[in-house]
Scaffold this motif. Structure first.
Motif, PDB file in Angstrom:
ATOM      1  N   THR A 135     -22.931  -5.121 -10.755  1.00 50.47           N
ATOM      2  CA  THR A 135     -21.858  -5.984 -10.252  1.00 50.47           C
ATOM      3  C   THR A 135     -20.971  -5.245  -9.263  1.00 50.47           C
ATOM      4  OG1 THR A 135     -21.865  -7.165 -12.371  1.00 50.47           O
ATOM      5  CG2 THR A 135     -19.973  -7.516 -10.935  1.00 50.47           C
ATOM      6  N   ILE A 136     -20.710  -3.963  -9.518  1.00 43.10           N
ATOM      7  CA  ILE A 136     -19.925  -3.162  -8.570  1.00 43.10           C
ATOM      8  C   ILE A 136     -20.622  -3.106  -7.217  1.00 43.10           C
ATOM      9  CG2 ILE A 136     -19.135  -0.820  -8.026  1.00 43.10           C
ATOM     10  CD1 ILE A 136     -18.663  -0.455 -11.069  1.00 43.10           C
ATOM     11  N   LEU A 164     -13.640  -0.819 -16.109  1.00 40.56           N
ATOM     12  CA  LEU A 164     -14.876  -0.827 -15.342  1.00 40.56           C
ATOM     13  C   LEU A 164     -15.160   0.555 -14.754  1.00 40.56           C
ATOM     14  CD1 LEU A 164     -17.199  -2.620 -14.432  1.00 40.56           C
ATOM     15  CD2 LEU A 164     -15.872  -3.268 -12.421  1.00 40.56           C
ATOM     16  N   SER A 165     -14.127   1.243 -14.315  1.00 42.19           N
ATOM     17  CA  SER A 165     -14.294   2.606 -13.789  1.00 42.19           C
ATOM     18  C   SER A 165     -14.852   3.537 -14.859  1.00 42.19           C
ATOM     19  CB  SER A 165     -12.956   3.149 -13.278  1.00 42.19           C
ATOM     20  OG  SER A 165     -12.499   2.412 -12.163  1.00 42.19           O
ATOM     21  N   ARG A 166     -14.362   3.376 -16.100  1.00 36.28           N
ATOM     22  CA  ARG A 166     -14.863   4.216 -17.191  1.00 36.28           C
ATOM     23  C   ARG A 166     -16.335   3.912 -17.485  1.00 36.28           C
ATOM     24  NH1 ARG A 166      -9.651   3.287 -19.324  1.00 36.28           N
ATOM     25  NH2 ARG A 166     -10.411   1.534 -20.596  1.00 36.28           N
ATOM     26  N   ILE A 179     -14.961  -1.689  -6.941  1.00 36.85           N
ATOM     27  CA  ILE A 179     -14.705  -1.760  -8.378  1.00 36.85           C
ATOM     28  C   ILE A 179     -13.690  -2.856  -8.682  1.00 36.85           C
ATOM     29  CG2 ILE A 179     -13.724  -0.501 -10.348  1.00 36.85           C
ATOM     30  CD1 ILE A 179     -14.952   2.037  -9.226  1.00 36.85           C
ATOM     31  N   SER A 180     -12.683  -2.993  -7.827  1.00 40.08           N
ATOM     32  CA  SER A 180     -11.645  -4.009  -8.073  1.00 40.08           C
ATOM     33  C   SER A 180     -12.234  -5.416  -8.004  1.00 40.08           C
ATOM     34  CB  SER A 180     -10.510  -3.860  -7.060  1.00 40.08           C
ATOM     35  OG  SER A 180     -11.002  -3.963  -5.732  1.00 40.08           O
ATOM     36  N   ALA A 181     -13.093  -5.671  -7.013  1.00 41.93           N
ATOM     37  CA  ALA A 181     -13.707  -7.002  -6.892  1.00 41.93           C
ATOM     38  C   ALA A 181     -14.640  -7.274  -8.070  1.00 41.93           C
ATOM     39  CB  ALA A 181     -14.473  -7.109  -5.580  1.00 41.93           C
ATOM     40  N   ALA A 182     -15.388  -6.239  -8.490  1.00 42.55           N
ATOM     41  CA  ALA A 182     -16.292  -6.404  -9.629  1.00 42.55           C
ATOM     42  C   ALA A 182     -15.506  -6.647 -10.918  1.00 42.55           C
ATOM     43  CB  ALA A 182     -17.173  -5.161  -9.771  1.00 42.55           C
TER      44      ALA A 182
END
Length: 306
Positions: free
Chosen positions: A15-16, A36-38, A22-25
């Motif tokens: 998805t990223i 999500l970053s983790r 990352i923010s959009a995903a």
């Protein structure tokens, strides 16, 4: 434990990449950006390598990330299909199919094919991209491609769909300044507009056929482009002559905007083909799309020449 044991991590990664950030995903997955970053960091740690290159302007896949993305998309697709089958007692096709096509063929014939397929399978969603670089699209994770022109590569399976016949055309305005050709050699004095792309052959060599006769012309095109529509517009304006698919210029020939030159001579037909990855398991919806495409194209293209 393998990185492919955790579908949530693979879904986060895919998805990223699909979202571009990352923010959009995170918005798409309805989770926080730190979470999500983790997940991405966990997947990279389990992979033992970086999967994405990130800077202030853009994000791109590493070589390892590219390979993992392809495998992740295949696993997620299979999981989606299994879930769909369990959820539905009937065997209706559902889910998304990522398709690509060469530009002009895709915008016309392939778009009609896809519309017919969706009408027959309302639960399926199709994403169509355009590219004259088919191997790049396969590497990006597309399920199938419908192409005009030849493609031979061990990474893909190719099925012939039919032949695209091509003819030499020019505009009436161009013929006011050039004597109408009586034989193929006369075309050497005309300015040419040609299509670039390895699957379309050498744009500086044009071989014409009439029965058992052949004539090869050495050309120096005044305009090279990846798009057939660009060639058609240039020919309409009188820039030069070109070889184009008959179906693509049919209306121009009927209206008199273009003239077919040397009607008894034609260029070698292009092969129309559907391609898909040789090493990737195809979901049922993609198999159905491949079969549907084969049957559909048999009604609109000439059969393979013997």
């Amino acid at each position: 434990m393998s990185i492919f044991d955790n579908l949530d991590l693979l879904r986060a990664f895919a998805t990223i990449v699909d979202s571009g950030s990352i923010s959009a995903a995170a918005r798409k997955l309805r989770m926080t950006q730190p979470t999500l970053s983790r997940q991405l960091q966990t997947l990279e740690a389990e992979s033992g390598t970086a999967l994405l290159r990130r800077d202030t302007h853009r994000m791109s896949l590493t070589e390892a990330g590219q390979q993992i993305l392809i495998d992740a998309q295949a696993l997620l697709s299979m999981a989606e299909e299994c879930e769909s089958r369990l959820r539905n007692a009937h065997v209706a096709l559902s889910g998304k199919i990522r398709v690509f096509s060469t530009i002009d063929f895709g915008q016309t014939v392939v778009s009609r094919l896809i519309s017919s397929f969706i009408q027959a399978n309302p639960a399926v969603r199709v994403e169509l991209g355009y590219s004259n670089r088919p191997l790049h699209m396969i590497e990006e994770g597309c399920d199938a491609g419908i192409l005009a022109g030849s493609l031979r590569d061990e990474r893909v399976v190719s099925r012939h769909l039919g032949d695209i016949t091509r003819c030499v055309v020019g505009s009436a305005s161009l013929l006011k300044d050039h004597k109408k050709p009586g034989k193929p050699e006369d075309l050497g004095s005309f300015p040419w507009v040609a299509l670039s792309g390895s699957q379309f052959g050498n744009p500086k060599l044009m071989t014409l056929h009439s029965g058992t006769q052949n004539c090869t012309l050495d050309l120096e095109p005044v305009f090279l482009t990846e798009g057939g529509a660009s060639i058609r517009e240039a020919v309409r304006m009188g820039l030069g002559v070109a070889v184009l698919p008959e179906w693509f210029v049919e209306e121009d020939l009927l209206s008199g905007r273009m003239v077919r030159l040397l009607p008894k001579w034609h260029a070698k037909p292009w092969a129309a083909q559907i391609v898909y990855p040789s090493q990737r398991r195809m979901p049922e919806r993609v198999k159905a799309f491949v079969e549907f495409s084969t049957q559909y194209m048999a009604t609109v293209l000439k059969p393979k020449s013997k």
